[in-house]
Design a protein around this motif. Structure first.
Motif, short mmCIF file in Angstrom:
data_model
loop_
_atom_site.label_atom_id
_atom_site.label_comp_id
_atom_site.label_asym_id
_atom_site.label_seq_id
_atom_site.Cartn_x
_atom_site.Cartn_y
_atom_site.Cartn_z
N PRO A 67 0.81 -1.24 0.00
CA PRO A 67 0.00 0.00 0.00
C PRO A 67 0.84 1.28 0.00
O PRO A 67 0.49 2.25 -0.69
N GLY A 68 1.93 1.29 0.73
CA GLY A 68 2.78 2.47 0.76
C GLY A 68 3.42 2.76 -0.59
O GLY A 68 3.52 3.92 -1.01
N PHE A 69 3.82 1.70 -1.30
CA PHE A 69 4.44 1.90 -2.61
C PHE A 69 3.41 2.32 -3.65
O PHE A 69 3.71 3.12 -4.53
N ILE A 70 2.19 1.78 -3.56
CA ILE A 70 1.14 2.22 -4.48
C ILE A 70 0.88 3.71 -4.29
O ILE A 70 0.81 4.48 -5.26
N ALA A 71 0.75 4.13 -3.05
CA ALA A 71 0.50 5.56 -2.77
C ALA A 71 1.67 6.41 -3.26
O ALA A 71 1.46 7.50 -3.82
N ALA A 72 2.89 5.92 -3.06
CA ALA A 72 4.07 6.70 -3.48
C ALA A 72 4.12 6.86 -4.99
O ALA A 72 4.35 7.97 -5.51
#
Length: 298
Positions: free
Chosen positions: A76-81
């Protein structure tokens, strides 16, 4: 003497992109298609990232790959980034080149529907630079620099430009030998590989009590299939919107009265929730006006 310890470095951006795409899409092959590289390149980049971390992000098996618990927590953090990076880049392009619009569309729509309309679009929008990329499937607008998608689609985010219908077409000479849809059993039938099911859709209406299997060549380029129909090579199962100029000119005719609605209309959409540039909005409106106008055969 000053101390100069090794400075921690971030992993390769390519490795991070490979991981995010593979994790989000569920496999290396899918990520390779989106990033326009080979599955082996994705695998190698992910392995570099895993070696850098000292921990696996995917479980590998003969059936494919599956995220480890560590990879799943990180996703999820990489998708948001990457969503944020893509949005920032989109705004940067709009600021740097405000008069440029990039359309992603099907090859058949690009050649037979959009190309004849380009002169009118350029006349209506003289300060606009329109770029077109032909793709077989709609791209993920969060990951690629397109302003507008133009495809056959009926999802919630797509606004229909025009409905389409499926029907057989051929030269007038061939039509003289076709008196009933059953006559197609002995005719050469031309088929586009992308829409091979169009014959079945049409036959369900025209031949409800007969099993029909088209016999004839299959083409990977719809424009080539149209050219073969114009040359008298056979009967093409056509999308009316794509052959309308030839029907209007009489170069092609519909030998039977029956047609069937296409599974989806020609539709356009941009990235949901994004701030579209005024240029892209202007092109979208011009396309809608143009969709209601006839085009001339070239």
């Amino acid at each position: 003497m000053p101390v100069a310890p090794p400075f921690p470095r971030l992993p390769s951006l390519n490795a991070l992109r490979a991981f995010e795409a593979a994790a989000r899409l569920g496999g290396f092959a899918q990520a390779a298609q989106e990033l326009q590289v080979t599955p082996g390149a994705i695998s190698a980049q992910v392995k570099l990232l895993e070696d850098d971390l000292g921990a696996p992000l995917f479980e590998r098996s003969a059936r494919g790959v599956r995220l480890t618990s560590l990879g799943a927590r990180a996703l999820p953090g990489f998708i948001a980034a990457f969503d944020g990076m893509s949005e920032a880049m989109r705004h940067l392009r709009q600021e740097a080149t405000p008069g440029r619009v990039h359309i992603a569309t099907l090859p058949a729509l690009a050649q037979l529907w959009l190309a004849p309309r380009l002169p009118g679009l350029r006349a209506a929008l003289p300060d606009m630079e329109i770029s077109i990329t032909a793709l077989e499937t709609p791209p993920n607008l969060k990951r690629v620099p397109f302003d507008l998608c133009l495809f056959y689609a009926n999802h919630n985010g797509a606004t229909p430009l025009c409905d389409d219908h499926i029907l057989p077409v051929c030269t007038p000479e061939l039509a003289h030998h076709l008196h009933h849809p059953r006559d197609l059993a002995t005719a050469t039938c031309l088929t586009d590989a992308t829409w091979a099911g169009d014959w079945e859709i049409w036959a369900e209406r025209a031949l409800p009590d007969h099993a029909f299997t088209p016999r004839g060549p299959v083409f990977s380029l719809y424009a080539l299939a149209v050219q073969e129909a114009l040359a008298g090579a056979g009967v093409l199962i056509a999308r009316r919107a794509l052959v309308a100029p030839h029907l209007d000119s009489g170069a092609l005719v519909a030998p039977f009265a029956t047609s069937a609605p296409a599974p989806a209309p020609i539709a356009a959409w941009s990235l949901p929730g994004s701030i579209s540039s005024p240029t892209a909005i202007a092109l979208d409106r011009a396309l809608r006006r143009s969709a209601a106008e006839p085009t001339k055969s070239t």
